[in-house]
Design a protein around this motif. Structure first.
Motif, PDB file in Angstrom:
ATOM      1  N   VAL A 195       0.649  -1.108   0.033  1.00 44.58           N
ATOM      2  CA  VAL A 195       0.344  -0.368   0.007  1.00 44.58           C
ATOM      3  C   VAL A 195       0.840   1.213  -0.361  1.00 44.58           C
ATOM      4  CG1 VAL A 195      -1.797   1.604   1.220  1.00 44.58           C
ATOM      5  CG2 VAL A 195      -1.254  -1.362   1.172  1.00 44.58           C
ATOM      6  N   SER A 196       0.917   2.796  -1.166  1.00 42.13           N
ATOM      7  CA  SER A 196       1.552   3.259  -1.611  1.00 42.13           C
ATOM      8  C   SER A 196       0.594   4.659  -0.700  1.00 42.13           C
ATOM      9  CB  SER A 196       1.919   3.452  -2.758  1.00 42.13           C
ATOM     10  OG  SER A 196       0.801   3.472  -2.797  1.00 42.13           O
ATOM     11  N   GLN A 197      -0.509   4.467  -0.117  1.00 46.00           N
ATOM     12  CA  GLN A 197      -1.091   5.764   0.092  1.00 46.00           C
ATOM     13  C   GLN A 197      -2.460   5.344   1.034  1.00 46.00           C
ATOM     14  OE1 GLN A 197      -1.673   8.926  -3.141  1.00 46.00           O
ATOM     15  NE2 GLN A 197      -1.692   7.475  -4.242  1.00 46.00           N
ATOM     16  N   VAL A 198      -2.881   6.319   1.544  1.00 44.87           N
ATOM     17  CA  VAL A 198      -4.209   5.909   2.427  1.00 44.87           C
ATOM     18  C   VAL A 198      -5.395   7.329   1.673  1.00 44.87           C
ATOM     19  CG1 VAL A 198      -6.067   5.622   3.657  1.00 44.87           C
ATOM     20  CG2 VAL A 198      -3.777   3.994   3.451  1.00 44.87           C
ATOM     21  N   ILE A 199      -6.382   7.119   0.923  1.00 37.67           N
ATOM     22  CA  ILE A 199      -7.565   8.001   0.795  1.00 37.67           C
ATOM     23  C   ILE A 199      -8.446   7.973   1.617  1.00 37.67           C
ATOM     24  CG2 ILE A 199      -8.854   9.546  -1.330  1.00 37.67           C
ATOM     25  CD1 ILE A 199      -6.020   8.158  -3.023  1.00 37.67           C
TER      26      ILE A 199
ATOM     27  N   SER B 235      -9.547  14.155  -8.777  1.00 39.68           N
ATOM     28  CA  SER B 235      -8.832  13.169  -9.424  1.00 39.68           C
ATOM     29  C   SER B 235      -6.976  13.870 -10.017  1.00 39.68           C
ATOM     30  CB  SER B 235      -9.728  13.507 -10.817  1.00 39.68           C
ATOM     31  OG  SER B 235     -11.399  12.776 -10.465  1.00 39.68           O
ATOM     32  N   GLN B 236      -7.004  15.066  -9.970  1.00 36.55           N
ATOM     33  CA  GLN B 236      -5.901  15.442  -9.844  1.00 36.55           C
ATOM     34  C   GLN B 236      -4.789  15.313  -9.044  1.00 36.55           C
ATOM     35  OE1 GLN B 236      -5.476  19.643 -10.099  1.00 36.55           O
ATOM     36  NE2 GLN B 236      -3.701  20.212 -10.109  1.00 36.55           N
ATOM     37  N   LEU B 237      -5.042  15.668  -7.336  1.00 34.63           N
ATOM     38  CA  LEU B 237      -4.358  14.446  -6.352  1.00 34.63           C
ATOM     39  C   LEU B 237      -4.271  13.775  -6.311  1.00 34.63           C
ATOM     40  CD1 LEU B 237      -6.271  17.937  -3.901  1.00 34.63           C
ATOM     41  CD2 LEU B 237      -3.335  17.327  -4.523  1.00 34.63           C
ATOM     42  N   VAL B 238      -5.103  13.127  -6.757  1.00 33.06           N
ATOM     43  CA  VAL B 238      -5.294  11.350  -6.908  1.00 33.06           C
ATOM     44  C   VAL B 238      -3.760  10.899  -7.609  1.00 33.06           C
ATOM     45  CG1 VAL B 238      -5.912   8.904  -6.829  1.00 33.06           C
ATOM     46  CG2 VAL B 238      -7.301  10.740  -5.267  1.00 33.06           C
ATOM     47  N   THR B 239      -4.600  11.618  -8.850  1.00 41.50           N
ATOM     48  CA  THR B 239      -3.325  10.970  -9.866  1.00 41.50           C
ATOM     49  C   THR B 239      -2.244  11.539  -9.661  1.00 41.50           C
ATOM     50  OG1 THR B 239      -4.823  11.140 -11.131  1.00 41.50           O
ATOM     51  CG2 THR B 239      -2.898  11.309 -12.224  1.00 41.50           C
ATOM     52  N   GLU B 240      -1.526  12.313  -8.852  1.00 46.76           N
ATOM     53  CA  GLU B 240      -0.412  13.038  -8.680  1.00 46.76           C
ATOM     54  C   GLU B 240      -0.044  12.217  -8.039  1.00 46.76           C
ATOM     55  OE1 GLU B 240      -0.135  17.304  -8.395  1.00 46.76           O
ATOM     56  OE2 GLU B 240      -0.833  17.339 -10.402  1.00 46.76           O
ATOM     57  N   ARG B 241      -0.515  11.708  -6.827  1.00 48.41           N
ATOM     58  CA  ARG B 241       0.122  11.315  -5.856  1.00 48.41           C
ATOM     59  C   ARG B 241       1.064   9.475  -6.359  1.00 48.41           C
ATOM     60  NH1 ARG B 241       1.652  12.590  -0.453  1.00 48.41           N
ATOM     61  NH2 ARG B 241       0.267  14.579  -0.691  1.00 48.41           N
ATOM     62  N   ILE B 242      -0.389   9.286  -6.976  1.00 48.71           N
ATOM     63  CA  ILE B 242       0.105   7.567  -7.888  1.00 48.71           C
ATOM     64  C   ILE B 242       1.446   8.048  -9.008  1.00 48.71           C
ATOM     65  CG2 ILE B 242      -0.839   6.247  -9.892  1.00 48.71           C
ATOM     66  CD1 ILE B 242      -3.706   6.688  -8.612  1.00 48.71           C
ATOM     67  N   LEU B 243       1.831   8.988 -10.187  1.00 49.38           N
ATOM     68  CA  LEU B 243       2.904   9.050 -10.157  1.00 49.38           C
ATOM     69  C   LEU B 243       3.747   9.783  -9.802  1.00 49.38           C
ATOM     70  CD1 LEU B 243       1.224  12.032 -12.797  1.00 49.38           C
ATOM     71  CD2 LEU B 243       1.782   9.358 -12.993  1.00 49.38           C
TER      72      LEU B 243
ATOM     73  N   ASP C 196       4.708   7.970  -7.108  1.00 47.48           N
ATOM     74  CA  ASP C 196       4.812   6.512  -6.157  1.00 47.48           C
ATOM     75  C   ASP C 196       5.487   5.860  -7.497  1.00 47.48           C
ATOM     76  OD1 ASP C 196       3.869   6.359  -3.822  1.00 47.48           O
ATOM     77  OD2 ASP C 196       2.385   5.989  -4.241  1.00 47.48           O
ATOM     78  N   VAL C 197       5.065   5.941  -8.859  1.00 46.33           N
ATOM     79  CA  VAL C 197       5.461   5.312 -10.100  1.00 46.33           C
ATOM     80  C   VAL C 197       6.460   5.655 -10.006  1.00 46.33           C
ATOM     81  CG1 VAL C 197       5.023   5.245 -12.048  1.00 46.33           C
ATOM     82  CG2 VAL C 197       3.258   4.487 -11.178  1.00 46.33           C
ATOM     83  N   GLY C 198       6.850   6.923 -10.492  1.00 44.13           N
ATOM     84  CA  GLY C 198       8.237   7.360  -9.778  1.00 44.13           C
ATOM     85  C   GLY C 198       9.205   7.485  -9.088  1.00 44.13           C
ATOM     86  N   GLY C 199       8.951   7.392  -8.352  1.00 45.35           N
ATOM     87  CA  GLY C 199       9.790   6.764  -7.220  1.00 45.35           C
ATOM     88  C   GLY C 199       9.229   8.352  -6.139  1.00 45.35           C
TER      89      GLY C 199
ATOM     90  N   ASN D 257      13.465  13.027  -8.765  1.00 52.85           N
ATOM     91  CA  ASN D 257      13.523  13.789  -9.847  1.00 52.85           C
ATOM     92  C   ASN D 257      12.573  13.213 -11.031  1.00 52.85           C
ATOM     93  OD1 ASN D 257      14.986  15.547  -9.394  1.00 52.85           O
ATOM     94  ND2 ASN D 257      17.299  14.699 -10.970  1.00 52.85           N
ATOM     95  N   LYS D 258      12.496  11.476 -11.436  1.00 47.84           N
ATOM     96  CA  LYS D 258      11.769  11.308 -12.105  1.00 47.84           C
ATOM     97  C   LYS D 258       9.861  11.100 -12.240  1.00 47.84           C
ATOM     98  CE  LYS D 258      10.672   8.365 -15.697  1.00 47.84           C
ATOM     99  NZ  LYS D 258      10.033   8.429 -16.647  1.00 47.84           N
ATOM    100  N   SER D 259       9.277  11.232 -10.329  1.00 46.40           N
ATOM    101  CA  SER D 259       8.778  11.407 -10.726  1.00 46.40           C
ATOM    102  C   SER D 259       7.847  12.595  -9.924  1.00 46.40           C
ATOM    103  CB  SER D 259       8.231  11.164  -8.742  1.00 46.40           C
ATOM    104  OG  SER D 259       9.185  11.943  -8.294  1.00 46.40           O
ATOM    105  N   LYS D 260       8.895  13.794 -10.401  1.00 45.64           N
ATOM    106  CA  LYS D 260       8.471  15.148 -10.787  1.00 45.64           C
ATOM    107  C   LYS D 260       7.952  15.446 -12.330  1.00 45.64           C
ATOM    108  CE  LYS D 260      10.557  20.016 -10.392  1.00 45.64           C
ATOM    109  NZ  LYS D 260       9.734  20.439 -11.255  1.00 45.64           N
ATOM    110  N   GLU D 261       9.528  14.379 -12.586  1.00 41.45           N
ATOM    111  CA  GLU D 261       8.747  15.212 -14.181  1.00 41.45           C
ATOM    112  C   GLU D 261       7.079  14.432 -14.952  1.00 41.45           C
ATOM    113  OE1 GLU D 261      11.906  12.621 -16.064  1.00 41.45           O
ATOM    114  OE2 GLU D 261      13.406  13.631 -15.349  1.00 41.45           O
ATOM    115  N   LEU D 262       7.197  12.664 -14.422  1.00 40.75           N
ATOM    116  CA  LEU D 262       5.713  12.019 -14.719  1.00 40.75           C
ATOM    117  C   LEU D 262       4.532  13.116 -13.889  1.00 40.75           C
ATOM    118  CD1 LEU D 262       6.277   8.648 -13.422  1.00 40.75           C
ATOM    119  CD2 LEU D 262       6.523   9.574 -15.362  1.00 40.75           C
TER     120      LEU D 262
END
Length: 141
Positions: A6-10, A102-110, A112-115, A119-124
């Motif tokens: 689990v990477s986050q709780v909403i 939607s924006q906040l959840v999407t950015e949180r997921i990105l 996590d995906v980028g690490g 920098n990778k997560s910031k780029e995403l």
């Protein structure tokens, strides 16, 4: 908290969590402990215990309250969870509220995906904002 990743709780709600006394009373008045002991909810718990488990695993709690009644407790839960949790009001009577969530959840997921915080997560996140014309949002640290 389950052992799965689990990477986050909403958390979205309109009221503060039940107190320990309320949990006890409700379990006893709704079917009784003998009923609950045969379910996956056999162990009595409360928000403080669960938030502590999340903090120990560094899982952020992103809390969105839809009523001022929940604001203080939701702020506490987001602060006491893992690093990086946020707390915001969610306007359920506005399309802007759904868009913001939607924006906040999407950015949180990105993130996590980028690490988380890399920098990778910031780029995403930057690319997502560029494509969907969003300026205000979650900032990865």
């Amino acid at each position: 908290v389950a052992s799965k990743v689990v990477s986050q709780v909403i958390l979205i709600g309109d009221m503060p969590p039940n107190t320990k006394e309320e949990v006890k009373y409700r379990r006893e008045s709704e079917h009784g402990e003998s009923y609950w002991s045969r379910t996956k909810f056999s162990k009595r718990t409360n928000s403080e215990k669960e938030i502590s488990k999340l903090k120990n695993k560094d899982i952020p709690v992103n809390a969105f309250y839809v009523s001022d009644d929940a604001k203080s407790s939701f702020q506490t839960m987001s602060q006491n969870g893992g690093n990086g949790g946020i707390c915001e009001e969610l306007d359920i009577d506005s399309s802007a509220g759904a868009s913001r969530l939607s924006q906040l959840v999407t950015e949180r997921i990105l993130n996590d995906v980028g690490g988380r915080g890399t920098n990778k997560s910031k780029e995403l996140i930057d690319e997502y904002r560029k494509r969907f014309h969003t300026n205000k949002g979650y900032t990865a640290d």
